[in-house]
Write a protein that holds these residues in place. Structure first.
Motif, PDB file in Angstrom:
ATOM      1  N   SER A 115       0.656  -1.265  -0.011  1.00 31.35           N
ATOM      2  CA  SER A 115      -0.038  -0.098   0.024  1.00 31.35           C
ATOM      3  C   SER A 115       0.873   1.377  -0.170  1.00 31.35           C
ATOM      4  O   SER A 115       0.317   2.396  -0.151  1.00 31.35           O
ATOM      5  N   HIS A 116       2.152   1.302   0.128  1.00 32.85           N
ATOM      6  CA  HIS A 116       2.929   2.377   0.034  1.00 32.85           C
ATOM      7  C   HIS A 116       3.897   2.061  -1.020  1.00 32.85           C
ATOM      8  O   HIS A 116       4.927   1.094  -1.015  1.00 32.85           O
ATOM      9  N   LEU A 117       3.801   2.785  -2.099  1.00 36.08           N
ATOM     10  CA  LEU A 117       4.597   2.188  -3.413  1.00 36.08           C
ATOM     11  C   LEU A 117       5.882   3.217  -3.548  1.00 36.08           C
ATOM     12  O   LEU A 117       5.769   4.571  -3.268  1.00 36.08           O
ATOM     13  N   TRP A 118       6.869   2.574  -3.865  1.00 35.01           N
ATOM     14  CA  TRP A 118       8.104   3.273  -4.140  1.00 35.01           C
ATOM     15  C   TRP A 118       8.315   3.508  -5.573  1.00 35.01           C
ATOM     16  O   TRP A 118       8.267   2.779  -6.322  1.00 35.01           O
ATOM     17  N   LYS A 127      -2.370   0.866  -5.632  1.00 40.33           N
ATOM     18  CA  LYS A 127      -2.293   0.585  -4.284  1.00 40.33           C
ATOM     19  C   LYS A 127      -3.172  -0.354  -3.465  1.00 40.33           C
ATOM     20  O   LYS A 127      -4.195  -0.224  -3.623  1.00 40.33           O
ATOM     21  N   GLY A 128      -2.361  -1.022  -2.494  1.00 36.20           N
ATOM     22  CA  GLY A 128      -3.314  -1.817  -1.733  1.00 36.20           C
ATOM     23  C   GLY A 128      -4.123  -1.094  -0.853  1.00 36.20           C
ATOM     24  O   GLY A 128      -3.883   0.016  -0.613  1.00 36.20           O
ATOM     25  N   SER A 129      -5.148  -1.719  -0.011  1.00 30.46           N
ATOM     26  CA  SER A 129      -6.146  -1.076   0.772  1.00 30.46           C
ATOM     27  C   SER A 129      -5.930  -1.290   2.218  1.00 30.46           C
ATOM     28  O   SER A 129      -6.901  -1.026   2.925  1.00 30.46           O
ATOM     29  N   SER A 130      -4.798  -1.768   2.557  1.00 30.04           N
ATOM     30  CA  SER A 130      -4.561  -2.015   4.095  1.00 30.04           C
ATOM     31  C   SER A 130      -2.994  -1.863   4.088  1.00 30.04           C
ATOM     32  O   SER A 130      -2.284  -2.216   3.335  1.00 30.04           O
ATOM     33  N   ALA A 131      -2.572  -1.026   5.441  1.00 24.33           N
ATOM     34  CA  ALA A 131      -1.288  -0.825   5.854  1.00 24.33           C
ATOM     35  C   ALA A 131      -0.630  -2.173   6.231  1.00 24.33           C
ATOM     36  O   ALA A 131      -0.624  -2.017   7.670  1.00 24.33           O
ATOM     37  N   TYR A 148       8.923  -0.720   1.177  1.00 27.10           N
ATOM     38  CA  TYR A 148       8.569   0.578   1.722  1.00 27.10           C
ATOM     39  C   TYR A 148       7.538   0.728   2.647  1.00 27.10           C
ATOM     40  O   TYR A 148       7.767   1.703   3.679  1.00 27.10           O
ATOM     41  N   VAL A 155       3.195   1.190  10.251  1.00 21.91           N
ATOM     42  CA  VAL A 155       2.728  -0.175   9.887  1.00 21.91           C
ATOM     43  C   VAL A 155       3.202  -1.248  10.582  1.00 21.91           C
ATOM     44  O   VAL A 155       2.459  -1.940  10.901  1.00 21.91           O
TER      45      VAL A 155
END
Lengths: 267, 267
Positions: A115-118, A127-131, A148, A155
Motif C-alpha cells: 500500500s506504500h509504493l516506491w 495501491k493496496g487498501s490495507s497498511a 517501503y 505499519v
C-alpha cells in the motif's frame, strides 16, 4: 508459555520477466528451507517477476493471478504446517498489484497488496487498501508488509498492536549510500520497529543487480529484541530458530510494558 | 531555502541531589556551547537533580519550580537567539514532574513534562499530558521529548508531522546489554525515527555512573538522514552544524514523499 519458531528468509536468483524459471528457483529455495526445518519461509518482493520494469506492459506481462498453476507447484514442496510468503506481481481483472502470497501446503491463506509504493511503482501497480495485513497461519498470527511499507513506523506498529507474532517482510531494497561501518538504513528501521514492539521480523531481499540497480542484499532475521539474529549463508538463505517468549507478552519487568505504557489518546 | 542550525548536546557531570552544584555545571556547559556557536543547546534529563532517587521524598528534595532563581542564572549565559533545553525535577503545587525547560536569554518559552515514565519513575513523578511537545523558538519549531518517550514511535512521528524542525531529546539511558559492535538500542531507535520523518535529533545523555547505574553515554547529534553526525569531544559536548534542507520538505524525488506517501486512513 515460551515458544519458538524456526524461520527462513531466502533469496534465490531472480531474473526479470522470467516467471517460469523464477518459479523453479523459488520452488528449490522453499524445498531447501523446508529441509532446514523452517516453519515460516519468506521470499523477496516480486520474486516471481523481478522488479525493474520499464513500463506497465512489461509488468503486466510478468504478472500472474491468484489461481495461477504455479502456486500449487510451490505449495507442493511445503511440509504440513509450514507457511510461505512469496512476493509476486498480481493481476486481478484490469489491475496490477505488488503482492505477497501467503500459503501452506494445502491452503491459500491470502495475500497482501503493498500500500506504500516506491519510485516508479505508482505507474505500474495499484495501491493496496490495507497498511500491512495480518493472517492466521499454522503457527499463530503473521504480519505481512512489503518493502517501503515498513519505512512508515505506523505499519509495523499497527501489525504488532493487532497481535502479530512475527512480521514477514519481502523487500527489493535498492542499495543507497551509507556511512562506512553502518548497517543499511532500512535494516536500522526494521531493527527499531522490532524493538519498539517486540516484533521479530523476517526480511528477504534480493541479491546482485537488475538493470543496473544494485540490491542491498539485506536478507536477515531480526529477533524480537531488535537485533540481527541471522544473515544468509552461501546458499542465500538465513535460517534461525527465534525464541519468541510468551505470546503477546510485551512486559518489561518490573515496572514497564511496551504496549501498556502507550498513551494512545495523546497520539 | 536551505538552512542550517548549529546544535550542541552537552553532558556535564551531574551529582544526585546536589542542585546548586549541578546548576553551576550546567551554567558552564551552556556557556561553553554558546562560545562554540550553538543556537540550540540540549542538556540531559533531570540535569539539575540527578536520576536514581530512592523515593519520592528524595526526588521532592531535589525538585525546583518554574520560577526558581536558578533559571535566570542559566538564561544569563545564553547569547541572544540561543535556545536551551534543560531537564529538571519540576515541583508544581503538590506534584512532581520529570520536565524539560525550554528558554532563551530573555524568555521562558515553556516546558515539557515527560509522559512515558520508565522504571521506578511512576512512583516519583506524575505523567505529563502530552506525548512530546512543540515550541516556537528563535530558529523555528522545536520538538521536545524525554528519554523513554522516544521509544514509542508515535512520539517523534507526531512531533515531525506537527512541523518540528529538530527534536531535542534529554535522556538518562541506563546501559543495557547489546551485541558486540552494535550501537545502543535507544540510538538505533532514534536513528530510525529521524530517518522515517527526516527529523534531526539532538540527544544529551549522562556520563559515568550514579548509585550503581551505568549510563549509556549516548550523547549524539543525529542528522535528518538518520545518521550519527556528532558525538562528544573530551569536554562532553557534541557540537555540529546541521544542514536542514528546505524547511518542512519531506520529498524523495522524483516520485516519493515521506509524509505525502503516508496512508493515514489506513493506520
Amino acid at each position: 508459555m515460551v515458544w519458538s519458531l524456526r524461520v527462513a528468509a531466502t533469496s534465490p536468483q531472480i531474473r526479470l520477466g522470467e516467471v517460469a524459471s523464477n518459479a523453479e528457483s523459488i520452488r528449490v529455495a522453499l524445498k531447501d528451507a523446508v529441509a532446514a526445518g523452517a516453519e515460516l519461509i519468506v521470499l523477496p518482493e516480486l520474486a516471481t517477476s523481478g522488479y525493474v520494469f520499464t513500463d506497465r506492459d512489461e509488468a503486466a506481462e510478468a504478472s500472474i493471478t491468484r489461481d495461477d498453476p504455479l502456486w500449487s507447484e510451490l505449495a507442493a514442496v511445503l511440509a504440513p504446517g509450514v507457511t510461505a510468503v512469496v512476493g509476486y506481481a498480481e493481476r486481478a481483472e484490469h489491475h496490477l498489484y505488488n503482492s505477497a502470497a501467503v500459503f501452506t501446503s494445502d491452503q491459500w491463506i491470502g495475500d497482501y497488496r503493498k500500500s506504500h509504493l516506491w519510485g516508479a511503482e505508482a505507474g505500474l501497480f495499484e495501491k493496496g487498501s490495507s497498511a500491512g495485513a495480518l493472517f492466521e497461519v499454522p503457527f499463530g498470527r503473521l504480519g505481512v508488509a512489503i518493502c517501503y511499507d515498513n519505512e512508515f513506523p505506523e505499519v509495523p506498529r499497527r501489525l504488532a498492536l493487532g497481535g502479530a507474532d512475527v512480521l514477514a517482510l519481502p523487500v527489493n531494497w535498492p542499495r543507497v549510500p551509507r556511512p562506512n561501518g553502518e548497517r543499511p538504513p532500512e535494516i536500522i528501521q526494521a531493527m527499531a520497529a522490532a524493538r519498539s514492539s517486540r516484533l521479530a521480523t523476517v526480511i528477504a531481499d534480493r541479491v546482485g543487480t537488475e538493470r543496473g540497480v544494485e540490491w542491498t542484499e539485506g536478507t536477515a532475521v531480526i529477533d524480537s529484541g531488535g537485533w540481527v539474529f541471522a544473515v544468509p549463508d552461501a546458499s542465500g538463505c538465513a535460517v534461525q530458530t527465534l525464541v519468541l517468549g510468551v505470546r503477546g507478552d510485551k512486559s518489561l519487568p518490573p515496572h514497564n510494558d511496551l504496549f501498556g505504557d502507550r498513551r494512545p489518546h495523546l497520539y
